[in-house]
Design an enzyme around this catalytic site. Structure first.
Site, PDB file in Angstrom:
ATOM      1  N   ARG A  95       0.824  -1.211   0.000  1.00  0.00           N
ATOM      2  CA  ARG A  95       0.000   0.000   0.000  1.00  0.00           C
ATOM      3  C   ARG A  95       0.850   1.250   0.000  1.00  0.00           C
ATOM      4  NH1 ARG A  95      -4.439  -0.293   4.165  1.00  0.00           N
ATOM      5  NH2 ARG A  95      -5.349  -1.297   2.351  1.00  0.00           N
ATOM      6  N   TYR A  96       1.868   1.268   0.843  1.00  0.00           N
ATOM      7  CA  TYR A  96       2.726   2.447   0.957  1.00  0.00           C
ATOM      8  C   TYR A  96       3.930   2.283   0.033  1.00  0.00           C
ATOM      9  CZ  TYR A  96       0.190   3.284   5.372  1.00  0.00           C
ATOM     10  OH  TYR A  96      -0.754   3.503   6.327  1.00  0.00           O
ATOM     11  N   ARG A  99       7.164   0.115   1.956  1.00  0.00           N
ATOM     12  CA  ARG A  99       7.041  -1.000   2.900  1.00  0.00           C
ATOM     13  C   ARG A  99       5.839  -1.869   2.555  1.00  0.00           C
ATOM     14  NH1 ARG A  99       5.534   3.880   4.496  1.00  0.00           N
ATOM     15  NH2 ARG A  99       3.945   4.244   6.077  1.00  0.00           N
ATOM     16  N   CYS A 108      -3.849 -17.573  15.302  1.00  0.00           N
ATOM     17  CA  CYS A 108      -3.478 -16.662  16.384  1.00  0.00           C
ATOM     18  C   CYS A 108      -3.544 -17.391  17.718  1.00  0.00           C
ATOM     19  CB  CYS A 108      -4.443 -15.475  16.458  1.00  0.00           C
ATOM     20  SG  CYS A 108      -4.443 -14.468  14.980  1.00  0.00           S
ATOM     21  N   CYS A 112      -9.100 -12.353  18.988  1.00  0.00           N
ATOM     22  CA  CYS A 112      -9.630 -11.132  19.574  1.00  0.00           C
ATOM     23  C   CYS A 112     -10.970 -10.833  18.918  1.00  0.00           C
ATOM     24  CB  CYS A 112      -8.652  -9.985  19.342  1.00  0.00           C
ATOM     25  SG  CYS A 112      -6.969 -10.436  19.789  1.00  0.00           S
ATOM     26  N   CYS A 115     -11.058  -8.073  16.155  1.00  0.00           N
ATOM     27  CA  CYS A 115      -9.976  -8.121  15.167  1.00  0.00           C
ATOM     28  C   CYS A 115     -10.361  -7.511  13.813  1.00  0.00           C
ATOM     29  CB  CYS A 115      -9.562  -9.569  14.956  1.00  0.00           C
ATOM     30  SG  CYS A 115      -8.242  -9.741  13.736  1.00  0.00           S
ATOM     31  N   ARG A 117      -9.009  -8.319  11.089  1.00  0.00           N
ATOM     32  CA  ARG A 117      -8.943  -9.403  10.098  1.00  0.00           C
ATOM     33  C   ARG A 117      -9.869 -10.548  10.483  1.00  0.00           C
ATOM     34  NH1 ARG A 117      -3.200  -8.101   9.789  1.00  0.00           N
ATOM     35  NH2 ARG A 117      -3.232  -6.051   8.776  1.00  0.00           N
ATOM     36  N   ASP A 276     -11.339  -0.017  13.805  1.00  0.00           N
ATOM     37  CA  ASP A 276     -11.720  -0.068  12.393  1.00  0.00           C
ATOM     38  C   ASP A 276     -13.186  -0.468  12.260  1.00  0.00           C
ATOM     39  OD1 ASP A 276      -9.154   0.571  11.431  1.00  0.00           O
ATOM     40  OD2 ASP A 276      -8.497  -1.513  11.642  1.00  0.00           O
ATOM     41  N   ASP A 313      -7.041   4.352  10.738  1.00  0.00           N
ATOM     42  CA  ASP A 313      -6.700   3.723   9.472  1.00  0.00           C
ATOM     43  C   ASP A 313      -7.882   4.046   8.550  1.00  0.00           C
ATOM     44  OD1 ASP A 313      -5.087   2.220   7.764  1.00  0.00           O
ATOM     45  OD2 ASP A 313      -4.708   0.698   9.300  1.00  0.00           O
ATOM     46  N   LYS A 320      -2.868   4.839   7.418  1.00  0.00           N
ATOM     47  CA  LYS A 320      -2.982   5.382   8.769  1.00  0.00           C
ATOM     48  C   LYS A 320      -2.801   6.897   8.753  1.00  0.00           C
ATOM     49  CE  LYS A 320      -0.958   1.151  10.594  1.00  0.00           C
ATOM     50  NZ  LYS A 320      -0.603   0.566   9.277  1.00  0.00           N
TER      51      LYS A 320
HETATM   52  C1  LIG Z   1       0.238  -0.313   9.017  1.00  0.00           C
HETATM   53  C2  LIG Z   1       0.665  -0.766   7.722  1.00  0.00           C
HETATM   54  C3  LIG Z   1       2.015  -0.709   7.343  1.00  0.00           C
HETATM   55  C4  LIG Z   1       3.095  -0.168   8.259  1.00  0.00           C
HETATM   56  O1  LIG Z   1       2.896   1.163   8.575  1.00  0.00           O
HETATM   57  P1  LIG Z   1       3.916   1.954   9.525  1.00  0.00           P
HETATM   58  O2  LIG Z   1       3.260   3.257   9.721  1.00  0.00           O
HETATM   59  O3  LIG Z   1       5.214   2.021   8.794  1.00  0.00           O
HETATM   60  O4  LIG Z   1       4.060   1.154  10.783  1.00  0.00           O
HETATM   61  C5  LIG Z   1       2.349  -1.135   6.092  1.00  0.00           C
HETATM   62  N1  LIG Z   1       1.433  -1.604   5.228  1.00  0.00           N
HETATM   63  C6  LIG Z   1       0.132  -1.665   5.552  1.00  0.00           C
HETATM   64  C7  LIG Z   1      -0.847  -2.170   4.552  1.00  0.00           C
HETATM   65  C8  LIG Z   1      -0.303  -1.256   6.823  1.00  0.00           C
HETATM   66  O5  LIG Z   1      -1.593  -1.328   7.150  1.00  0.00           O
HETATM   67  S1  SF4 Z   2      -5.981  -8.805  16.669  1.00  0.00           S
HETATM   68 FE1  SF4 Z   2      -6.572 -10.344  15.134  1.00  0.00          FE
HETATM   69  S2  SF4 Z   2      -4.676 -10.885  14.138  1.00  0.00           S
HETATM   70 FE2  SF4 Z   2      -4.107  -9.912  16.063  1.00  0.00          FE
HETATM   71  S3  SF4 Z   2      -3.931 -11.582  17.551  1.00  0.00           S
HETATM   72 FE3  SF4 Z   2      -6.004 -10.800  17.712  1.00  0.00          FE
HETATM   73  S4  SF4 Z   2      -7.180 -12.128  16.336  1.00  0.00           S
HETATM   74 FE4  SF4 Z   2      -5.035 -12.382  15.767  1.00  0.00          FE
END
Ligand SMILES: *Cc1c(COP(=O)(O)O)cnc(C)c1O
Ligand code: SF4
Length: 375
Positions: A95-96, A99, A108, A112, A115, A117, A276, A313, A320
């Site tokens: 995305r960025y 990174r 996991c 959670c 979560c 995801r 989120d 986010d 973010k």
């Molecule tokens: C959070 C995130 C990152 C890392 O972001 P930082 O601000 O560098 O910690 C990279 N890719 C995605 C898709 C993210 O959601």
């Molecule tokens: S927040 Fe989601 S991905 Fe992270 S430990 Fe909890 S269940 Fe797993």
């Protein structure tokens, strides 16, 4: 001893019947949760179970399912950050600019309830394969702008050492990949996983950073402190990520205690996330003002070391965005910056020079507020 974590994982609560036996739910209550657990798996490690003090406490709320998870809300989505949309090859989100985020597994130590995801954690078959590792490595190798990778999931530290090392060693053949980060809730929920062998393996892949996940001071037990100590002793800088959660940590006192407790175990607060918009998690949402008030209670009142960045986010995949109480900077113009401190006092910081053609030299607007005062 080294394998104790595997037994701890096996002894985790995963079935609704366990909630009756171990957490005192009635048969009727547990029955109502069967559908929820089928849709969104449950897992509570023995360590986390030990830290639950009463029904509905801040640990319980994070890991024990409720029927609220099945309620629909038109604003909530399965993938609100559009991570699937930014997936460039299987398991890899780009995305960025510099990174990438790698989903190494969808397993996991705990599931959670809030979560982000929720859509894919806990189902079978979500762990990266050797073939997929190769595809990911090739992608990164052909993108020299990528200098940072974050292992995420799911929880990367649920991989056995050999598979984790296979990914690390594959990535370390790429010269432009400077930094590897691991995001994990394992140290705080399955501390037995942080074995001396794991730490000895990880330290061969420096510079390696870890961002751990903690939401409440009760999560920081002596075992957790020792696990974090082992990681820190392996030279791994530790950060923490916290999700702002209604009923768990949505007040300044709890948050300050959490941040101080983290610093004491050598974990530096990194992000505080606004929840989120994930389907099945609306019961955890707080107003953004709650987060702003927490920041107001931290800034200046405690060390900058203890203050995470509060981020939203952006829904849809905007990434973010940092949120700061707006009154910290009351005004910025070509002449001055007007600031407010933690005691609500207002200060003026003059700019180094006025932008020449923005304001003519003889314009009274060039005078500072003090010079403008009637004498
Ligand atoms: C959070 C995130 C990152 C890392 O972001 P930082 O601000 O560098 O910690 C990279 N890719 C995605 C898709 C993210 O959601
Ligand atoms: S927040 Fe989601 S991905 Fe992270 S430990 Fe909890 S269940 Fe797993």
């Amino acid at each position: 001893m080294t394998d104790q974590w595997k037994y701890d994982l096996r002894d985790s609560l995963e079935a609704t019947e366990d909630l009756i036996e171990r957490l005192g739910l009635s048969t009727r209550e547990a029955d109502r949760l069967r559908e929820v657990v089928t849709r969104y798996p449950m897992r509570i490690t023995p360590h986390v179970l030990k830290t639950i003090r009463y029904q509905g406490d801040p640990i319980w709320l994070q890991v024990v399912p409720t029927t609220e998870e099945m309620e629909l809300d038109y604003e909530m989505q399965d993938d609100p950050l559009n991570e699937e949309g930014d997936m460039v090859v299987p398991h890899l989100v780009h995305r960025y600019p510099d990174r990438v985020l790698l989903f190494v597994t969808n397993q996991c130590p705990v599931y959670c309830r809030f979560c982000t995801r929720k859509r894919f954690v806990g189902s079978p078959g979500g762990t990266i394969t050797p073939e997929a590792i190769e595809v990911v490595t090739d992608y990164i190798r052909s993108h020299p702008e990528i200098r940072d990778i974050i292992f995420s999931g799911g929880d990367p530290l649920l991989l056995v050492d050999s598979l984790l090392e296979r990914i690390l060693s594959a990535l370390r053949t790429i010269p432009h990949l400077e930094i590897i980060r691991i995001g994990s809730r394992v140290p705080g929920t399955l501390p037995s996983r942080i074995t001396p062998e794991l730490c000895a393996m990880l330290r061969r892949y420096h510079p390696l950073y870890m961002n751990l996940h903690f939401n409440h001071p009760d999560e920081i037990t002596p075992e957790v402190a020792e696990a974090c100590g082992r990681l820190a002793d392996a030279g791994i800088p530790l950060g923490s990520q916290t999700v702002l959660l209604k009923g768990v940590n949505d007040d300044p006192d709890t948050m300050k205690r959490l941040m101080h407790a983290l610093l004491k175990i050598r974990v530096k607060p990194y992000y505080l996330y606004q929840a989120d918009l994930v389907t099945g998690t609306h019961q955890f949402r707080t107003p953004v003002e709650t987060g702003l008030n927490i920041l107001r209670a931290l800034h200046g009142h405690t060390s900058g070391m203890a203050i995470p960045r509060y981020v939203i986010d952006a829904p849809g995949g905007g990434g973010k965005i940092t949120v700061v109480p707006p009154e910290f900077v009351l005004e910025i113009n070509a002449r001055e910056v007007i600031l407010k401190n933690y005691e609500d006092q207002v200060y003026r910081y003059p700019q180094v020079e006025a932008v020449p053609d923005a304001v003519p030299a003889d314009d009274p607007a060039r005078l500072t507020p003090l010079q403008r005062l009637p004498s």
